[in-house]
Enzyme design. Structure first.
Site, PDB file in Angstrom:
ATOM      1  N   HIS A  17       5.873  -5.817   1.646  1.00 52.48           N
ATOM      2  CA  HIS A  17       5.921  -5.969   0.186  1.00 52.48           C
ATOM      3  C   HIS A  17       5.372  -7.349  -0.224  1.00 52.48           C
ATOM      4  O   HIS A  17       4.601  -7.460  -1.172  1.00 52.48           O
ATOM      5  CB  HIS A  17       7.368  -5.874  -0.341  1.00 52.48           C
ATOM      6  CG  HIS A  17       8.028  -4.527  -0.187  1.00 52.48           C
ATOM      7  ND1 HIS A  17       9.197  -4.353   0.504  1.00 52.48           N
ATOM      8  CD2 HIS A  17       7.697  -3.296  -0.664  1.00 52.48           C
ATOM      9  CE1 HIS A  17       9.562  -3.073   0.445  1.00 52.48           C
ATOM     10  NE2 HIS A  17       8.672  -2.419  -0.252  1.00 52.48           N
ATOM     11  N   LYS A  41      17.497   7.043  -4.285  1.00 53.38           N
ATOM     12  CA  LYS A  41      18.067   7.081  -2.936  1.00 53.38           C
ATOM     13  C   LYS A  41      19.203   6.072  -2.808  1.00 53.38           C
ATOM     14  O   LYS A  41      19.276   5.111  -3.581  1.00 53.38           O
ATOM     15  CB  LYS A  41      16.983   6.835  -1.900  1.00 53.38           C
ATOM     16  CG  LYS A  41      16.152   5.595  -2.099  1.00 53.38           C
ATOM     17  CD  LYS A  41      14.969   5.617  -1.130  1.00 53.38           C
ATOM     18  CE  LYS A  41      13.959   4.556  -1.484  1.00 53.38           C
ATOM     19  NZ  LYS A  41      12.709   4.706  -0.770  1.00 53.38           N
ATOM     20  N   ARG A  90       0.347   2.690   3.203  1.00 56.66           N
ATOM     21  CA  ARG A  90       0.441   2.399   4.632  1.00 56.66           C
ATOM     22  C   ARG A  90      -0.285   3.449   5.440  1.00 56.66           C
ATOM     23  O   ARG A  90      -1.277   3.197   6.067  1.00 56.66           O
ATOM     24  CB  ARG A  90       1.916   2.347   5.066  1.00 56.66           C
ATOM     25  CG  ARG A  90       2.622   1.099   4.612  1.00 56.66           C
ATOM     26  CD  ARG A  90       4.102   1.259   4.593  1.00 56.66           C
ATOM     27  NE  ARG A  90       4.522   2.218   3.581  1.00 56.66           N
ATOM     28  CZ  ARG A  90       5.757   2.435   3.222  1.00 56.66           C
ATOM     29  NH1 ARG A  90       6.724   1.807   3.820  1.00 56.66           N
ATOM     30  NH2 ARG A  90       6.041   3.292   2.272  1.00 56.66           N
ATOM     31  N   SER A 128      11.339  -0.458   4.542  1.00 58.75           N
ATOM     32  CA  SER A 128      12.702  -0.981   4.388  1.00 58.75           C
ATOM     33  C   SER A 128      13.670  -0.190   5.260  1.00 58.75           C
ATOM     34  O   SER A 128      14.613  -0.755   5.829  1.00 58.75           O
ATOM     35  CB  SER A 128      13.138  -0.900   2.918  1.00 58.75           C
ATOM     36  OG  SER A 128      12.288  -1.660   2.117  1.00 58.75           O
TER      37      SER A 128
HETATM   38  P1  ADP Z   1      10.664   2.578  -2.977  1.00 59.69           P
HETATM   39  O1  ADP Z   1      11.900   2.859  -2.229  1.00 59.69           O
HETATM   40  O2  ADP Z   1      10.901   2.007  -4.298  1.00 59.69           O
HETATM   41  O3  ADP Z   1       9.632   3.689  -2.964  1.00 59.69           O
HETATM   42  P2  ADP Z   1       9.141   1.402  -0.960  1.00 59.69           P
HETATM   43  O4  ADP Z   1       9.342   0.134  -0.265  1.00 59.69           O
HETATM   44  O5  ADP Z   1       9.289   2.635  -0.154  1.00 59.69           O
HETATM   45  O6  ADP Z   1      10.074   1.376  -2.190  1.00 59.69           O
HETATM   46  O7  ADP Z   1       7.709   1.463  -1.621  1.00 59.69           O
HETATM   47  C1  ADP Z   1       7.328   0.705  -2.734  1.00 59.69           C
HETATM   48  C2  ADP Z   1       5.854   0.435  -2.633  1.00 59.69           C
HETATM   49  O8  ADP Z   1       5.638  -0.546  -1.629  1.00 59.69           O
HETATM   50  C3  ADP Z   1       5.026   1.660  -2.247  1.00 59.69           C
HETATM   51  O9  ADP Z   1       3.787   1.614  -2.913  1.00 59.69           O
HETATM   52  C4  ADP Z   1       4.843   1.456  -0.765  1.00 59.69           C
HETATM   53  O10 ADP Z   1       3.712   2.123  -0.275  1.00 59.69           O
HETATM   54  C5  ADP Z   1       4.716  -0.046  -0.702  1.00 59.69           C
HETATM   55  N1  ADP Z   1       5.046  -0.564   0.624  1.00 59.69           N
HETATM   56  C6  ADP Z   1       6.217  -0.457   1.259  1.00 59.69           C
HETATM   57  N2  ADP Z   1       6.151  -1.039   2.479  1.00 59.69           N
HETATM   58  C7  ADP Z   1       4.882  -1.520   2.602  1.00 59.69           C
HETATM   59  C8  ADP Z   1       4.173  -2.196   3.637  1.00 59.69           C
HETATM   60  N3  ADP Z   1       4.748  -2.464   4.797  1.00 59.69           N
HETATM   61  N4  ADP Z   1       2.878  -2.534   3.405  1.00 59.69           N
HETATM   62  C9  ADP Z   1       2.302  -2.214   2.235  1.00 59.69           C
HETATM   63  N5  ADP Z   1       2.902  -1.561   1.228  1.00 59.69           N
HETATM   64  C10 ADP Z   1       4.178  -1.226   1.405  1.00 59.69           C
END
Ligand code: ADP
Length: 168
Positions: A17, A41, A90, A128
């Site tokens: 992030h 979630k 990703r 996460s």
């Molecule tokens: P949420 O639970 O709100 O969906 P996420 O962390 O799953 O949160 O995803 C939020 C955004 O961050 C999405 O666009 C996801 O693809 C991006 N994201 C999450 N982890 C990464 C990472 N390691 N590298 C790049 N983008 C990421």
């Protein structure tokens, strides 16, 4: 002035992030990092904990502000005057849901552009939930999450190890 919104649950914020936010901050005049107040979630960390970790992790990144939000991301983006919604991609598996969400968001907020940035090589495997799994099982998450997050996860799991299973 171009304003971008980067929305996520940040439960917790990872280096993936942070990488996306830093890269967005190079492209846009202002980046609003938007922390979902009530994600659908189940979350491990409270809203205040997630906000604190995001703020601590991004404190040295210029042109970034951190806000909480509730409801539709399209509405929040309009309220803060954003032109762009930034998402991270990703794997191929991210594509379908990002495509679906971007279509809906642009329909609800005409004029809002959605930009997906490819994950950096080092962080493409990070999520996460993987971080929570590793930390819960006593693994080391250094280098995968910002230092303030690693510290909180350590404190949390040391506390659990001493007092029994968590209710989180
Ligand atoms: P949420 O639970 O709100 O969906 P996420 O962390 O799953 O949160 O995803 C939020 C955004 O961050 C999405 O666009 C996801 O693809 C991006 N994201 C999450 N982890 C990464 C990472 N390691 N590298 C790049 N983008 C990421």
């Amino acid at each position: 002035m171009t304003v971008a919104v980067v929305p996520a649950s940040f439960d917790p914020i990872t280096c993936g992030h942070v990488d996306i936010v830093k890269r967005a901050a190079k492209l846009f005049d202002r980046v609003v990092v938007a922390v979902y107040a009530r994600p659908r979630k189940n979350v491990m960390f409270s809203l205040d904990e997630r906000l604190d970790m995001v703020r601590e992790s991004l404190k040295d990144v210029n042109r970034v502000q951190v806000e909480q939000f509730d409801g539709l991301v399209a509405t929040f983006a309009r309220d803060v005057g954003a032109d762009v919604l930034v998402r991270g991609l990703r794997a191929v598996s991210d594509f379908e849901s990002e495509f679906q969400q971007s279509t809906m968001n642009r329909q609800m907020a005409p004029g809002l552009e959605v930009i997906c940035m490819f994950a950096s090589l080092d962080f493409g495997f990070l999520s996460s939930s993987i971080i929570k799994d590793i930390a819960e099982n006593g693994g080391d998450v250094a280098g995968m999450v910002p230092a303030p997050v690693a510290r909180r996860l350590r404190e949390l799991h040391q506390g659990i190890a001493m007092s029994g299973p968590s209710k989180r």
